[in-house]
Design a protein around this motif. Structure first.
Motif, PDB file in Angstrom:
ATOM      1  N   LYS A  42     -28.372 -45.050  -8.333  1.00 43.86           N
ATOM      2  CA  LYS A  42     -29.126 -44.263  -9.313  1.00 43.86           C
ATOM      3  C   LYS A  42     -30.525 -44.832  -9.564  1.00 43.86           C
ATOM      4  O   LYS A  42     -31.517 -44.114  -9.521  1.00 43.86           O
ATOM      5  N   THR A  43     -30.571 -46.135  -9.852  1.00 42.27           N
ATOM      6  CA  THR A  43     -31.856 -46.765 -10.146  1.00 42.27           C
ATOM      7  C   THR A  43     -32.766 -46.702  -8.918  1.00 42.27           C
ATOM      8  O   THR A  43     -33.963 -46.408  -9.021  1.00 42.27           O
ATOM      9  N   THR A  44     -32.168 -46.958  -7.765  1.00 43.94           N
ATOM     10  CA  THR A  44     -32.952 -46.900  -6.527  1.00 43.94           C
ATOM     11  C   THR A  44     -33.558 -45.513  -6.343  1.00 43.94           C
ATOM     12  O   THR A  44     -34.746 -45.378  -6.038  1.00 43.94           O
ATOM     13  N   ALA A 202     -36.681 -42.199 -16.537  1.00 38.63           N
ATOM     14  CA  ALA A 202     -36.115 -43.135 -17.513  1.00 38.63           C
ATOM     15  C   ALA A 202     -34.794 -43.664 -16.985  1.00 38.63           C
ATOM     16  O   ALA A 202     -33.896 -42.909 -16.634  1.00 38.63           O
ATOM     17  N   ASP A 203     -34.710 -45.002 -16.895  1.00 39.45           N
ATOM     18  CA  ASP A 203     -33.504 -45.630 -16.365  1.00 39.45           C
ATOM     19  C   ASP A 203     -32.633 -46.132 -17.511  1.00 39.45           C
ATOM     20  O   ASP A 203     -32.944 -47.135 -18.135  1.00 39.45           O
ATOM     21  N   GLU A 204     -31.572 -45.435 -17.810  1.00 41.79           N
ATOM     22  CA  GLU A 204     -30.681 -45.765 -18.918  1.00 41.79           C
ATOM     23  C   GLU A 204     -31.475 -46.159 -20.163  1.00 41.79           C
ATOM     24  O   GLU A 204     -31.312 -47.257 -20.693  1.00 41.79           O
ATOM     25  N   PRO A 205     -32.334 -45.246 -20.630  1.00 42.39           N
ATOM     26  CA  PRO A 205     -33.291 -45.602 -21.680  1.00 42.39           C
ATOM     27  C   PRO A 205     -32.663 -45.908 -23.034  1.00 42.39           C
ATOM     28  O   PRO A 205     -33.342 -46.435 -23.908  1.00 42.39           O
TER      29      PRO A 205
HETATM   30 MG   LIG Z   1     -29.095 -48.858 -12.358  1.00 41.64          MG
END
Ligand SMILES: [Mg+2]
Ligand SMILES: Nc1ncnc2c1ncn2[C@@H]1O[C@H](COP(=O)(O)OP(=O)(O)OP(=O)(O)O)[C@@H](O)[C@H]1O
Length: 282
Positions: A42-44, A202-205
């Motif tokens: 996901k983050t990638t 937004a990454d797990e904001p």
């Molecule tokens: Mg992640």
């Protein structure tokens, strides 16, 4: 034309492929949630959308990511412009070691916006989200925030846009580090908005925030989508249900299913999606 269009995207760290065959259009002016188990990429995926993955030495990206029609991995692509257009909000807020006010003006100063550009920016914003609509009890502000003081006006505007104004209006020149984590995350949002991006990643904001602060961020995203395209990584299914208009489900680096949130949650097509949203796999 979709803002963001991925086709046949492959991403590898060294020899380890972490994403493959990713083909999807991310709709404009909606909230897209990227969901899936830990380590699924996901983050990638999020970081490929503004080339933050470039920061890793061994990274390999193949396929295409087009934003407004232009391939952002084209060697001639303008990185500074890309990062301005596609803002990033990380999991934990990192306020700049300066005042609340200066955290907001930092971006516009870096991009050396002149007075005319600032005024144009305000005019453009007001077309989409008028400042009055951000004031619950109407705007009875003093003249120091009038349009003749464009920086002051912008600071107020972005703090309102991030839902933080009322809490900080009396201490704009206090160090940002004095704010609570939830307030710092909204400040980070205001700072990201201040360079006038078109897309917010937004990454797990909300993962570092208490439930009330998390709710405030979710609420703000819903306001913002009228003017911005928002892509949020979340591992909280309930959050995805609350805020997403569109969902991308990754599993082991593969795009298993994507579609409008309502359809995605009510009638998933893939067995793995069904298992994931019912909690059988996590
Ligand atoms: Mg992640
Ligand atoms: N800088 C890196 N170097 C090497 N491998 C990495 C790097 N960053 C991530 N990976 C690997 O890539 C895969 C995907 O990681 P990623 O962080 O994108 O997953 P994620 O879905 O965001 O997970 P989480 O929900 O835990 O945040 C994982 O196997 C991870 O170990």
């Amino acid at each position: 034309m979709p803002h963001i269009s991925l086709s046949n995207l492959m991403v590898a760290y060294g020899n380890q492929k972490v994403l493959q065959n990713i083909t999807v259009d991310i709709p404009n002016n909606q909230i897209t949630a990227i969901i899936g188990p830990s380590g699924c990429g996901k983050t990638t995926l999020l970081k490929t959308l503004n080339r933050l993955v470039d920061l890793y030495d061994e990274i390999r990206v193949e396929g295409e990511v087009r934003i407004d029609g232009a391939d952002i991995y084209d060697p001639k692509a303008d990185l500074l412009n890309l990062r301005k257009k596609v803002g990033f909000l990380s999991q934990k807020p990192y306020p700049l070691p300066m005042s609340i006010h200066d955290n907001i003006t930092f971006g516009p100063r870096i991009h050396r916006m002149n007075r005319k550009e600032l005024l144009d920016q305000i005019q453009e914003l007001e077309k989409h989200i008028p400042i009055d609509s951000l004031c619950p009890n109407g705007r009875q502000e003093e003249t120091r925030h009038s349009k003749t003081h464009e920086m002051a006006y912008l600071v107020e505007y972005y703090l309102r846009l991030a839902g933080l104004w009322e809490e900080v209006r009396e201490r704009l020149h206090a160090p940002a580090a004095q704010l609570s984590i939830g307030q710092q995350q909204r400040l980070a949002l205001a700072r990201a908005l201040a360079v006038e991006p078109e897309v917010i990643l937004a990454d797990e904001p909300t993962s570092a925030l208490d439930p009330i602060s998390a709710q405030l961020i979710e609420k703000q995203f819903k306001t913002l989508k009228n003017h911005y395209t928002i892509v949020v990584v979340t591992h909280i299914l309930r959050q995805a249900r609350r805020i997403a208009d569109y969902v991308i489900f990754l599993y082991l680096g593969e795009l298993v299913e994507h579609g409008p949130a309502e359809q995605f949650f009510s009638s998933p097509r893939d067995e793995r999606t069904r298992a994931y949203i019912s909690g059988e796999i996590s």
